[in-house]
Write a protein that holds these residues in place. Structure first.
Motif, PDB file in Angstrom:
ATOM      1  N   VAL A 152      61.371  31.778  29.789  1.00  0.00           N
ATOM      2  CA  VAL A 152      60.705  33.068  29.565  1.00  0.00           C
ATOM      3  C   VAL A 152      59.233  32.971  29.959  1.00  0.00           C
ATOM      4  N   GLY A 153      58.600  31.864  29.583  1.00  0.00           N
ATOM      5  CA  GLY A 153      57.194  31.685  29.935  1.00  0.00           C
ATOM      6  C   GLY A 153      56.959  31.687  31.431  1.00  0.00           C
ATOM      7  N   GLU A 154      57.856  31.022  32.163  1.00  0.00           N
ATOM      8  CA  GLU A 154      57.747  30.995  33.627  1.00  0.00           C
ATOM      9  C   GLU A 154      57.920  32.392  34.207  1.00  0.00           C
ATOM     10  N   ALA A 155      58.795  33.179  33.590  1.00  0.00           N
ATOM     11  CA  ALA A 155      59.055  34.527  34.088  1.00  0.00           C
ATOM     12  C   ALA A 155      57.874  35.470  33.857  1.00  0.00           C
ATOM     13  N   VAL A 156      57.194  35.306  32.712  1.00  0.00           N
ATOM     14  CA  VAL A 156      56.083  36.231  32.411  1.00  0.00           C
ATOM     15  C   VAL A 156      54.764  35.752  33.011  1.00  0.00           C
ATOM     16  N   LEU A 157      54.722  34.504  33.480  1.00  0.00           N
ATOM     17  CA  LEU A 157      53.476  33.951  34.004  1.00  0.00           C
ATOM     18  C   LEU A 157      52.864  34.807  35.121  1.00  0.00           C
ATOM     19  N   PRO A 158      53.633  35.249  36.121  1.00  0.00           N
ATOM     20  CA  PRO A 158      53.020  36.086  37.166  1.00  0.00           C
ATOM     21  C   PRO A 158      52.423  37.378  36.626  1.00  0.00           C
ATOM     22  N   PHE A 159      53.046  37.950  35.589  1.00  0.00           N
ATOM     23  CA  PHE A 159      52.534  39.186  35.024  1.00  0.00           C
ATOM     24  C   PHE A 159      51.221  38.936  34.270  1.00  0.00           C
ATOM     25  N   ALA A 160      51.131  37.785  33.601  1.00  0.00           N
ATOM     26  CA  ALA A 160      49.884  37.444  32.917  1.00  0.00           C
ATOM     27  C   ALA A 160      48.750  37.289  33.923  1.00  0.00           C
ATOM     28  N   ARG A 161      49.046  36.579  35.032  1.00  0.00           N
ATOM     29  CA  ARG A 161      48.022  36.392  36.068  1.00  0.00           C
ATOM     30  C   ARG A 161      47.615  37.744  36.674  1.00  0.00           C
ATOM     31  N   ALA A 162      48.605  38.577  36.954  1.00  0.00           N
ATOM     32  CA  ALA A 162      48.309  39.872  37.564  1.00  0.00           C
ATOM     33  C   ALA A 162      47.493  40.754  36.623  1.00  0.00           C
ATOM     34  N   THR A 163      47.776  40.679  35.329  1.00  0.00           N
ATOM     35  CA  THR A 163      47.025  41.485  34.361  1.00  0.00           C
ATOM     36  C   THR A 163      45.559  41.079  34.333  1.00  0.00           C
ATOM     37  N   LEU A 164      45.309  39.777  34.251  1.00  0.00           N
ATOM     38  CA  LEU A 164      43.929  39.310  34.211  1.00  0.00           C
ATOM     39  C   LEU A 164      43.210  39.583  35.525  1.00  0.00           C
ATOM     40  N   ALA A 165      43.934  39.452  36.645  1.00  0.00           N
ATOM     41  CA  ALA A 165      43.325  39.746  37.945  1.00  0.00           C
ATOM     42  C   ALA A 165      42.970  41.229  38.040  1.00  0.00           C
ATOM     43  N   ALA A 166      43.836  42.099  37.503  1.00  0.00           N
ATOM     44  CA  ALA A 166      43.553  43.531  37.539  1.00  0.00           C
ATOM     45  C   ALA A 166      42.319  43.870  36.706  1.00  0.00           C
ATOM     46  N   VAL A 167      42.187  43.245  35.561  1.00  0.00           N
ATOM     47  CA  VAL A 167      41.016  43.486  34.717  1.00  0.00           C
ATOM     48  C   VAL A 167      39.744  43.030  35.420  1.00  0.00           C
ATOM     49  N   GLU A 168      39.811  41.849  36.063  1.00  0.00           N
ATOM     50  CA  GLU A 168      38.649  41.361  36.796  1.00  0.00           C
ATOM     51  C   GLU A 168      38.315  42.295  37.953  1.00  0.00           C
ATOM     52  N   GLY A 169      39.343  42.835  38.611  1.00  0.00           N
ATOM     53  CA  GLY A 169      39.107  43.797  39.678  1.00  0.00           C
ATOM     54  C   GLY A 169      38.432  45.053  39.181  1.00  0.00           C
ATOM     55  N   MET A 170      38.838  45.519  38.009  1.00  0.00           N
ATOM     56  CA  MET A 170      38.189  46.682  37.415  1.00  0.00           C
ATOM     57  C   MET A 170      36.715  46.400  37.144  1.00  0.00           C
ATOM     58  N   ARG A 171      36.435  45.217  36.620  1.00  0.00           N
ATOM     59  CA  ARG A 171      35.045  44.872  36.331  1.00  0.00           C
ATOM     60  C   ARG A 171      34.215  44.810  37.603  1.00  0.00           C
ATOM     61  N   ARG A 172      34.799  44.207  38.666  1.00  0.00           N
ATOM     62  CA  ARG A 172      34.068  44.121  39.928  1.00  0.00           C
ATOM     63  C   ARG A 172      33.777  45.507  40.490  1.00  0.00           C
ATOM     64  N   THR A 173      34.763  46.410  40.370  1.00  0.00           N
ATOM     65  CA  THR A 173      34.567  47.764  40.877  1.00  0.00           C
ATOM     66  C   THR A 173      33.442  48.465  40.138  1.00  0.00           C
ATOM     67  N   VAL A 174      33.446  48.343  38.821  1.00  0.00           N
ATOM     68  CA  VAL A 174      32.378  48.953  38.028  1.00  0.00           C
ATOM     69  C   VAL A 174      31.027  48.333  38.391  1.00  0.00           C
ATOM     70  N   ASP A 175      31.007  47.012  38.560  1.00  0.00           N
ATOM     71  CA  ASP A 175      29.763  46.334  38.917  1.00  0.00           C
ATOM     72  C   ASP A 175      29.217  46.831  40.249  1.00  0.00           C
ATOM     73  N   GLU A 176      30.122  47.106  41.204  1.00  0.00           N
ATOM     74  CA  GLU A 176      29.671  47.601  42.496  1.00  0.00           C
ATOM     75  C   GLU A 176      29.014  48.967  42.370  1.00  0.00           C
ATOM     76  N   PHE A 177      29.517  49.801  41.445  1.00  0.00           N
ATOM     77  CA  PHE A 177      28.921  51.112  41.252  1.00  0.00           C
ATOM     78  C   PHE A 177      27.594  51.030  40.501  1.00  0.00           C
ATOM     79  N   THR A 178      27.483  50.098  39.585  1.00  0.00           N
ATOM     80  CA  THR A 178      26.270  50.004  38.768  1.00  0.00           C
ATOM     81  C   THR A 178      25.238  49.056  39.343  1.00  0.00           C
ATOM     82  N   GLY A 179      25.639  48.262  40.377  1.00  0.00           N
ATOM     83  CA  GLY A 179      24.709  47.284  40.943  1.00  0.00           C
ATOM     84  C   GLY A 179      24.557  46.057  40.074  1.00  0.00           C
ATOM     85  N   LEU A 180      25.420  45.907  39.079  1.00  0.00           N
ATOM     86  CA  LEU A 180      25.332  44.769  38.171  1.00  0.00           C
ATOM     87  C   LEU A 180      26.157  43.617  38.709  1.00  0.00           C
TER      88      LEU A 180
END
Length: 314
Positions: free
Chosen positions: A60-88
């Motif tokens: 089960v852990g092996e099966a959910v691992l890609p989803f965990a990685r994708a979730t954290l990557a998506a959150v980091e992408g959101m932060r980068r996008t916001v940073d690009e708009f704010t210049g931060l």
């Protein structure tokens, strides 16, 4: 379910050990274990097999691992996008520095300090290592950028480069060294004259050492390196005491005499020492690394290189 639980889960999977994962996260091991158990309770299935010497994922852990990685990557992408708009700019940047390069012309500490003042939310990590290992770390994503020595005439694969230093290499020796006594005096030293002589050089894996070893091999002999040191200043001191011939970048006018040395340009072939700022060929992975790279490229301008590369990359 909390994002930090996914972050802890990934750390344990990558380290295969709770203790190492906790150290990497700068947390207490029981806290990491408790959060992952809470995640397992919420999902209703064990994600990690703790029965062996190393921690592994369950089916089960092996099966959910890609989803965990994708979730954290998506959150980091959101932060980068916001940073690009704010210049931060925020995040973490890992910088490598070849041993002996922290000289006046490369005041890396000042550049990093100024960058941190402008972007206090960026965590900067600096490490010293050999050029060979740092090139591998750049290609593997373990370093964001590095100041390295170049060992070959051809640029290394998988990285972008901006050459910062391109100078002749010289043989530095005590004033009474027999190599200096030649009819009419010497103005240069053929590389073959160093065959069998005790040499003083930077450690294996540095760019200058790579240049020396490659040239000696092509000249038909193996260099006899008697002393190694990471700092060029130490190499000069050893040579001044008559312990061997140091192979160094060309010294400023008057500097050799001040160190108690005589220097001769190395010829047949002409050898050059090159230092470059390097980064992954595809560019820095994070905005923070890209911002620091731009700052360092501005602080340490490129120099022209007569052969066969000088300024490379974006």
């Amino acid at each position: 379910m909390e994002l930090r639980q996914l972050h802890y889960f990934l750390a344990v999977v990558e380290e295969a050990n709770f203790t190492r994962a906790a150290a990497r996260l700068h947390l207490a091991q029981p806290g990491v274990s408790a959060q992952i158990r809470q995640l397992e309770r919420e999902l209703g299935q064990p994600l990690l097999d703790r029965s062996g010497r190393t921690v592994t994922t369950t089916a089960v852990g092996e099966a959910v691992l890609p989803f965990a990685r994708a979730t954290l990557a998506a959150v980091e992408g959101m932060r980068r996008t916001v940073d690009e708009f704010t210049g931060l700019v925020r995040g973490q940047v890992t910088v490598g520095l070849v041993s002996g390069a922290a000289a006046d012309e490369f005041d890396v500490a000042a550049v990093l300090a100024d960058f941190h003042d402008d972007h206090p939310q960026v965590e900067i990590s600096l490490t010293e290592d050999t050029s060979e290992r740092m090139l591998a770390a750049l290609r593997g994503g373990e370093l964001d950028l590095a100041v390295i020595g170049l060992a070959d005439d051809e640029p290394p694969q998988g990285v972008g480069l901006q050459v910062l230093v391109d100078v002749p290499l010289v043989a530095a020796m005590a004033p009474d060294d027999p190599l200096l006594t030649a009819p009419g005096g010497r103005t240069a030293l053929p590389l073959a004259a160093l065959a069998g002589r005790p040499l003083i050089s930077l450690p294996r894996g540095t760019g200058l050492r790579g240049v020396l070893e490659r040239a000696c091999t092509e000249a038909g002999f193996r260099p006899r390196v008697a002393f190694e040191a990471a700092a060029p200043q130490v190499l000069a001191q050893l040579a001044a005491r008559g312990l061997g011939v140091a192979v160094l970048p060309e010294l400023p006018a008057g500097a050799a005499a001040g160190l108690g040395l005589r220097t001769l340009p190395l010829t047949e072939p002409d050898l050059r020492g090159r230092v470059a700022l390097a980064w992954p060929a595809d560019g820095p992975a994070a905005p923070a690394a890209g911002a620091l790279l731009a700052r360092m490229r501005k602080a340490f301008p490129a120099v022209g290189a007569p052969a066969p590369y000088g300024r490379m990359g974006p």
